[in-house]
Design a protein around this motif. Structure first.
Motif, PDB file in Angstrom:
ATOM      1  N   VAL A  63      42.343  19.339  14.843  1.00 49.22           N
ATOM      2  CA  VAL A  63      42.608  20.776  14.931  1.00 49.22           C
ATOM      3  C   VAL A  63      42.359  21.212  16.369  1.00 49.22           C
ATOM      4  O   VAL A  63      41.292  20.956  16.931  1.00 49.22           O
ATOM      5  N   THR A  64      43.351  21.855  16.958  1.00 47.66           N
ATOM      6  CA  THR A  64      43.221  22.366  18.325  1.00 47.66           C
ATOM      7  C   THR A  64      43.470  23.872  18.325  1.00 47.66           C
ATOM      8  O   THR A  64      44.498  24.342  17.821  1.00 47.66           O
ATOM      9  N   VAL A  65      42.530  24.614  18.857  1.00 48.70           N
ATOM     10  CA  VAL A  65      42.640  26.066  18.977  1.00 48.70           C
ATOM     11  C   VAL A  65      43.012  26.400  20.406  1.00 48.70           C
ATOM     12  O   VAL A  65      42.402  25.883  21.349  1.00 48.70           O
ATOM     13  N   SER A  66      44.009  27.243  20.563  1.00 51.12           N
ATOM     14  CA  SER A  66      44.367  27.700  21.909  1.00 51.12           C
ATOM     15  C   SER A  66      44.624  29.196  21.869  1.00 51.12           C
ATOM     16  O   SER A  66      45.097  29.739  20.873  1.00 51.12           O
ATOM     17  N   ALA A  67      44.263  29.860  22.961  1.00 57.60           N
ATOM     18  CA  ALA A  67      44.444  31.309  23.046  1.00 57.60           C
ATOM     19  C   ALA A  67      44.669  31.693  24.496  1.00 57.60           C
ATOM     20  O   ALA A  67      44.237  30.995  25.423  1.00 57.60           O
ATOM     21  N   THR A  68      45.349  32.809  24.666  1.00 61.67           N
ATOM     22  CA  THR A  68      45.558  33.367  26.005  1.00 61.67           C
ATOM     23  C   THR A  68      44.999  34.776  26.008  1.00 61.67           C
ATOM     24  O   THR A  68      45.407  35.606  25.194  1.00 61.67           O
ATOM     25  N   ASN A  69      44.066  35.031  26.915  1.00 58.74           N
ATOM     26  CA  ASN A  69      43.430  36.339  26.992  1.00 58.74           C
ATOM     27  C   ASN A  69      43.967  37.095  28.198  1.00 58.74           C
ATOM     28  O   ASN A  69      44.220  36.509  29.260  1.00 58.74           O
ATOM     29  N   GLY A  70      44.111  38.404  28.045  1.00 57.30           N
ATOM     30  CA  GLY A  70      44.708  39.204  29.104  1.00 57.30           C
ATOM     31  C   GLY A  70      43.782  39.526  30.247  1.00 57.30           C
ATOM     32  O   GLY A  70      44.223  40.030  31.283  1.00 57.30           O
ATOM     33  N   VAL A  71      42.478  39.262  30.098  1.00 55.73           N
ATOM     34  CA  VAL A  71      41.518  39.498  31.175  1.00 55.73           C
ATOM     35  C   VAL A  71      40.634  38.262  31.326  1.00 55.73           C
ATOM     36  O   VAL A  71      40.476  37.472  30.391  1.00 55.73           O
ATOM     37  N   LEU A  72      40.085  38.099  32.500  1.00 57.69           N
ATOM     38  CA  LEU A  72      39.172  36.991  32.755  1.00 57.69           C
ATOM     39  C   LEU A  72      37.860  37.229  32.023  1.00 57.69           C
ATOM     40  O   LEU A  72      37.278  38.310  32.102  1.00 57.69           O
ATOM     41  N   VAL A  73      37.388  36.223  31.293  1.00 53.31           N
ATOM     42  CA  VAL A  73      36.119  36.311  30.568  1.00 53.31           C
ATOM     43  C   VAL A  73      35.159  35.299  31.201  1.00 53.31           C
ATOM     44  O   VAL A  73      35.351  34.082  31.087  1.00 53.31           O
ATOM     45  N   GLY A  74      34.131  35.812  31.875  1.00 53.50           N
ATOM     46  CA  GLY A  74      33.223  34.949  32.618  1.00 53.50           C
ATOM     47  C   GLY A  74      32.526  33.920  31.751  1.00 53.50           C
ATOM     48  O   GLY A  74      32.383  32.753  32.132  1.00 53.50           O
ATOM     49  N   GLY A  75      32.086  34.331  30.559  1.00 59.24           N
ATOM     50  CA  GLY A  75      31.389  33.397  29.669  1.00 59.24           C
ATOM     51  C   GLY A  75      32.287  32.266  29.217  1.00 59.24           C
ATOM     52  O   GLY A  75      31.851  31.123  29.081  1.00 59.24           O
ATOM     53  N   ALA A  76      33.577  32.575  28.968  1.00 60.00           N
ATOM     54  CA  ALA A  76      34.527  31.537  28.576  1.00 60.00           C
ATOM     55  C   ALA A  76      34.784  30.579  29.733  1.00 60.00           C
ATOM     56  O   ALA A  76      34.887  29.362  29.547  1.00 60.00           O
ATOM     57  N   LEU A  77      34.881  31.122  30.942  1.00 61.37           N
ATOM     58  CA  LEU A  77      35.070  30.279  32.118  1.00 61.37           C
ATOM     59  C   LEU A  77      33.864  29.367  32.319  1.00 61.37           C
ATOM     60  O   LEU A  77      34.006  28.186  32.653  1.00 61.37           O
ATOM     61  N   ALA A  78      32.656  29.881  32.080  1.00 57.74           N
ATOM     62  CA  ALA A  78      31.455  29.064  32.181  1.00 57.74           C
ATOM     63  C   ALA A  78      31.442  27.968  31.114  1.00 57.74           C
ATOM     64  O   ALA A  78      31.002  26.845  31.364  1.00 57.74           O
ATOM     65  N   ALA A  79      31.944  28.289  29.914  1.00 52.71           N
ATOM     66  CA  ALA A  79      32.029  27.275  28.854  1.00 52.71           C
ATOM     67  C   ALA A  79      33.017  26.180  29.228  1.00 52.71           C
ATOM     68  O   ALA A  79      32.814  25.001  28.929  1.00 52.71           O
TER      69      ALA A  79
END
Length: 258
Positions: A63-79
């Motif tokens: 199972v692969t989850v993918s998403a595109t967010n319209g703004v930069l999310v710092g916590g996600a980038l750190a993950a």
């Protein structure tokens, strides 16, 4: 009352929240433009006499989850980079254009660095906008050198005509947040909650939540820089097992909104 899940459409991804093993919030994505949960499995055919297919062996669900967010999310980038969001004072480099008057000019901010070499060099800006003569920092202003006083932000030059523009590149200390992509650190494994909105054929709305107990965040991602359509892409692969021993790759819970 039982919830009828026979005719439902997922109309919106409301948000994605992620938690670490200590159940601490890592990030929230709430400007999700689109998302997918791709489910695959391997199937090997078992054949009999004459090569006839008599059965199939199914294994290795993924199972692969993918998403595109319209703004930069710092916590996600750190993950994705396997690091943390750091808060503090860090240095950034700026470009400063100054105009000489009476052999002096001032930087717009206070340059930081090695004492006596905070700026290092400045350049005379030519009429066509290019950078010309290089002037190096020294303890005194003479031909080809300049003096800088960080306390007053004043630059002193020698023999430079009034109105001449000088360009400096130097570091300043700013109160900021920092995310690093360290070559020795790798993407995290997190718990994901994907909140969605569903609707049945009678226009009745439901809330839904996809729960992925162990999501291995991908360290392969792309950040679009500039342009009208910014996108922060996020991908993770569901893992079974872990400390709970669960074989579930995901759970979908659908419930009424009233």
């Amino acid at each position: 009352m039982a919830v009828d899940v026979s005719k439902l459409i997922i109309t919106e991804v409301a948000q994605i929240t992620a938690f670490n093993n200590a159940d601490e919030l890592e990030f929230i994505m709430d400007e999700v433009q689109n998302g997918t949960i791709q489910n695959t499995q391997e199937k090997a055919d078992i054949t009999g006499k004459g090569g006839r297919k008599i059965a199939s062996l199914k294994k290795n669900k993924t199972v692969t989850v993918s998403a595109t967010n319209g703004v930069l999310v710092g916590g996600a980038l750190a993950a994705q980079t396997g690091t943390e969001v750091e808060q503090g004072k860090f240095n950034v480099r700026i470009t400063d254009v100054m105009t000489v008057k009476n052999n002096t000019c001032k930087t717009s901010k206070t340059a930081v660095g090695t004492t006596g070499a905070e700026i290092g060099a400045i350049y005379v800006k030519n009429a066509n906008g290019s950078l010309g003569t290089k002037i190096e920092q020294d303890t005194d202003a003479a031909e080809g050198t300049f003096k800088y006083d960080p306390a007053t932000q004043e630059i002193t030059v020698s023999g430079i005509a009034d109105g001449t523009e000088l360009v400096a590149f130097y570091d300043v200390e700013v109160e900021s947040a920092k995310i690093s992509n360290d070559s020795d650190k790798y993407s995290k494994v997190l718990k994901l909650y994907i909140d969605v909105v569903l609707q049945d054929s009678c226009d009745v709305e439901y809330a839904g939540q996809v729960i992925i107990q162990r999501a291995d965040v991908s360290g392969e991602f792309e950040l679009s820089l500039g342009g009208e359509n910014f996108a922060h892409a996020f991908t993770a692969e569901s893992l079974a097992g872990g400390c709970t021993g669960s074989t579930n790759l995901w759970d979908l819970i659908v419930y009424g909104v009233n």
